[in-house]
Design an enzyme around this catalytic site. Sequence first.
Site, PDB file in Angstrom:
ATOM      1  N   GLY A 152       0.804  -1.214   0.000  1.00 42.23           N
ATOM      2  CA  GLY A 152       0.000   0.000   0.000  1.00 42.23           C
ATOM      3  C   GLY A 152       0.839   1.268   0.000  1.00 42.23           C
ATOM      4  CB  SER A 153      -0.002   4.605   1.330  1.00 48.49           C
ATOM      5  OG  SER A 153      -1.209   4.687   0.621  1.00 48.49           O
ATOM      6  CB  THR A 154       4.725   1.597   3.112  1.00 47.59           C
ATOM      7  OG1 THR A 154       4.505   0.398   2.365  1.00 47.59           O
ATOM      8  CG2 THR A 154       3.962   1.529   4.428  1.00 47.59           C
TER       9      THR A 154
END
Length: 443
Positions: A152-154
Amino acid sequence: MLPHYKQQAVIDSGLAAVGFRPENQRIYPNGSLAAHILGAVDIDNFGIAGIEKWIDANWLADLRGAGLALKGRDLQPVELSIDLRVQYAMEQELGKAVKKFGAAAGAGLLLDVTNGEILALASYPAFDPNNPVDAFKPDRINRVTAGVFEMGSTFKALTTAMALESGRFDLESVVDASRPLSFGRQRIHDYRGKYRPLTVPEAFIHSSNIVMAKMAMTLGPEALRTFLGRFGVLSQLATELPESAAPLRPSSWSEVTTATVSFGHGIAVTPLQASMAVAALANGGRLIRPTFIKDSPVSERTIAESLLSANTSEAIRHLLRLNAAVGSATKADVPGYVIGGKTGTAEKVVQGRYSKVLNVTSFMGIVPADNPRYLLLTLLDEPRGLAETYGNRTSGWNAVPLGGALLHRILPMLLKPVFPSPSSAEAVPVATGEPSVDDSSSD
């Protein structure tokens, strides 16, 4: 094995042709603590998992083949990089979080970004190496090295670093996020987005999928693939642990693939790979292969150096700090320590389709953010929404508080806190023209 007094009773009974043969048995006095690192041995004391298997394969196999006696006093100890204090705290907090949020599983990692040494690694549920048969149960895998997840957004930290490093974007650049992106019937939108033009810092703390996709598409598929490859997330990572999964990467890099990969969807990697990549962003661009062995030479494990300019690395550290101070990672902030971090929430793939009700959430934190020493990863698989999270299942409500609880416990063991005087209290520029985000439901 019978205790000595019972053995003596059998001998004293005078039974013919009955005797005892001494055998060595591997005992793990700490039970399940650090089980996924240590691994286990079989009934013949051969390593079947973890460091036990690595030691057997690399050292003991030759000695056994040569017919040499393997006695403890004749062998050199293997000193691991694990800090048992941190390991114990991580396993405790991870277990509590998995149960609290009703998650199917969880994982955690603490990595020294300066030398790649792993101080703690936990995967829940665990197993007791004194009962090694449990190690092979499907739900007991080491999710940090043998599981692959869409992070995801990592991944947005990598995409932002690529954009800044290209010279086409800087911290003052503005990208229009007014409307979702359309690819035929597919649409990319922002979770609780602002739907207006955003600066790069705004895009980072508001976790804008639209901005990340636009920056990646501006630079092109080959640029993104090359950048991710340089940071080690497109190939299998080898450490001392035999349990290592290969990433699931796109078969082709179309425009829509470039857009989705830019925010961590459509590509699945091991959490350790993702951590190694973000560690390189934080430490100035040095990609170091992680290790579980204390004082393992860093030069021999350095995969690449100078992957980033000093300015880009500093900018990423600033953005990570900004996100922990006023963005989606505020619940990980710890008084006395300069924390930086990025959250990630990914829809879980179930039977080849993205589920709308099952997520994998993660948090990647660095400390001190201005001069990083440690990287903390927390991950929860299928956390549930609670009344206290207002039904939210995103990272800011579960993986981040888990990270905060861990940092509260372990940082005093590792670093001295610094409390600024009132006149010099830290001021973090929001650079948004708005009140602080403080929206833990953001991705």
